[in-house]
Write an enzyme that holds these catalytic residues in place. Structure first.
Site, short mmCIF file in Angstrom:
data_model
loop_
_atom_site.label_atom_id
_atom_site.label_comp_id
_atom_site.label_asym_id
_atom_site.label_seq_id
_atom_site.Cartn_x
_atom_site.Cartn_y
_atom_site.Cartn_z
N GLY A 73 0.82 -1.21 0.00
CA GLY A 73 0.00 0.00 0.00
C GLY A 73 0.85 1.25 0.00
CG ASN A 77 5.14 -3.24 1.87
OD1 ASN A 77 5.24 -2.04 2.09
ND2 ASN A 77 5.59 -3.81 0.77
CG ASP A 208 -8.77 5.36 4.38
OD1 ASP A 208 -9.38 5.93 3.44
OD2 ASP A 208 -7.76 4.66 4.19
CG ASP A 225 -6.15 0.62 6.25
OD1 ASP A 225 -5.24 0.97 7.03
OD2 ASP A 225 -6.18 0.94 5.06
N1 LIG Z 1 -5.46 -9.23 8.84
C1 LIG Z 1 -5.47 -9.41 7.52
N2 LIG Z 1 -5.70 -10.63 6.99
C2 LIG Z 1 -5.72 -10.80 5.65
N3 LIG Z 1 -5.51 -9.83 4.75
C3 LIG Z 1 -5.27 -8.59 5.22
C4 LIG Z 1 -5.23 -8.31 6.61
N4 LIG Z 1 -4.97 -7.00 6.78
C5 LIG Z 1 -4.86 -6.48 5.55
N5 LIG Z 1 -5.03 -7.42 4.59
C6 LIG Z 1 -4.97 -7.23 3.13
O1 LIG Z 1 -4.03 -6.23 2.83
C7 LIG Z 1 -4.68 -5.10 2.23
C8 LIG Z 1 -4.08 -3.82 2.77
O2 LIG Z 1 -4.28 -3.74 4.17
P1 LIG Z 1 -4.69 -2.36 4.84
O3 LIG Z 1 -4.69 -2.57 6.32
O4 LIG Z 1 -5.93 -1.84 4.23
O5 LIG Z 1 -3.43 -1.46 4.48
P2 LIG Z 1 -3.27 -0.14 3.60
O6 LIG Z 1 -3.01 0.92 4.61
O7 LIG Z 1 -2.11 -0.42 2.73
O8 LIG Z 1 -4.53 0.10 2.84
C9 LIG Z 1 -6.15 -5.28 2.57
O9 LIG Z 1 -6.99 -4.71 1.61
C10 LIG Z 1 -6.31 -6.77 2.60
O10 LIG Z 1 -6.49 -7.27 1.28
MG LIG Z 2 -6.49 -0.14 3.24
#
Ligand SMILES: Nc1ncnc2c1ncn2[C@@H]1O[C@H](COP(=O)(O)OP(=O)(O)O)[C@@H](O)[C@H]1O
Ligand SMILES: [Mg+2]
Length: 276
Positions: A73, A77, A208, A225
């Site tokens: 992201g 990561n 967000d 997130d």
């Molecule tokens: N606990 C989790 N288990 C599985 N997939 C996850 C998890 N957390 C995040 N992801 C995957 O990673 C992506 C990015 O995570 P996120 O927390 O939204 O970070 P960013 O700040 O980069 O948007 C999510 O859209 C999801 O697909």
């Molecule tokens: Mg996100």
């Protein structure tokens, strides 16, 4: 006469320290830098601070292995990680690593400094990143305590957050934008219900929220997130809440009937929208 050290020496020292951490991690069965193909991503994410945080988490037995990348992201990561459960089985976890050299540092500071829980931290770059990671951990704990669906946070160290892996057979649940199961009206009501519970039971505003930050599991929608989530005391809390509602309305507008955003705001907060 004193000679000034060449910049190259400094790089060398850094490199040596990173090598030592790499070796320490390798001794624990964790290989970070051996895969040539992922050198670019590993090189950007796994700097010395991050390797050290990882080392601490492995030593504390929060995780037992690191796997491949789930997401790259803007600021963080997400990777697969292995974890030994209390009963001794190997289970999955997700490791979210905020990059120390993130592109979105100014925005982070604004959210952090308006939050009374985090207003007295030092303001250096790393401190903000570490506080941001801790804030996501606290927010995830808070929604767990309130019984709202989100990944259970296990631990954090510096810029690394370890949480429950949301998925099945090593495949993460899809984001709501990719997969909207069942009847749209019901998923809309569920999404608004999450915003309401978050506000009323956890006293948090996501900040967000969109179809990107809601995963669709077999048990229903799951919020993710949460680093930028704020309490209602944040000066922009109500604007963030209205924006979250608008984002959900925008996503569902083409799929089912939606309720007016200000009416929803009023039903969640108990008063008309106003800016503090
Ligand atoms: N606990 C989790 N288990 C599985 N997939 C996850 C998890 N957390 C995040 N992801 C995957 O990673 C992506 C990015 O995570 P996120 O927390 O939204 O970070 P960013 O700040 O980069 O948007 C999510 O859209 C999801 O697909
Ligand atoms: Mg996100």
């Amino acid at each position: 006469m004193r000679s000034t050290p060449k910049p190259r020496d400094h790089h060398h020292e850094n490199f040596d320290r990173i090598e030592r951490l790499d070796r320490k991690l390798a001794n624990l069965g964790i290989k970070i830098r051996k895969d040539e193909d992922s050198w670019k991503v590993t090189g950007e994410v796994f700097d010395e601070t991050t390797l050290f945080a990882l080392y601490k988490l492995v030593n504390k037995k929060v995780i037992s292995s690191m796997g491949g990348s789930i997401s790259t992201g803007k600021e963080a990561n997400v990777f697969f990680a292995g974890r030994i459960s209390i009963s001794g089985e190997e289970t999955g976890a997700a490791a979210k690593i905020y990059r120390i050299r993130t592109g979105n540092f100014t925005a982070m500071s604004e959210y952090i400094l308006g939050d009374p829980r985090f207003s007295n931290i030092r303001h250096t770059h790393k401190d903000i990143i570490f506080a941001w990671t801790k804030k996501e951990y606290s927010n995830l704990s808070r929604i767990q305590d309130a019984g709202i669906s989100g990944p259970e946070p296990f631990a954090f160290d510096r810029n690394i957050l370890i949480m429950e892996f949301l998925g099945e057979n090593g495949i993460p649940y899809p984001q709501m934008r990719q997969h909207l199961p069942g009847i749209p009206e019901e998923r809309y009501a569920e999404s608004i219900g999450l915003i309401r519970d978050l506000y009323q039971k956890a006293r948090l505003i996501h900040g967000d929220l969109s179809e990107y930050n809601i995963l669709t599991g077999p048990g229903g929608l799951v919020l993710i997130d949460m680093a930028q989530a704020v309490t209602p005391e944040h000066p922009k809390a109500y604007s963030f809440l209205l924006r979250d509602i608008k984002n959900i309305n925008r996503f569902f507008a083409t799929k089912c009937e939606t309720t007016d955003e200000r009416e929803l705001f009023r039903s969640i907060v108990g008063e008309e929208f106003f800016e503090i």
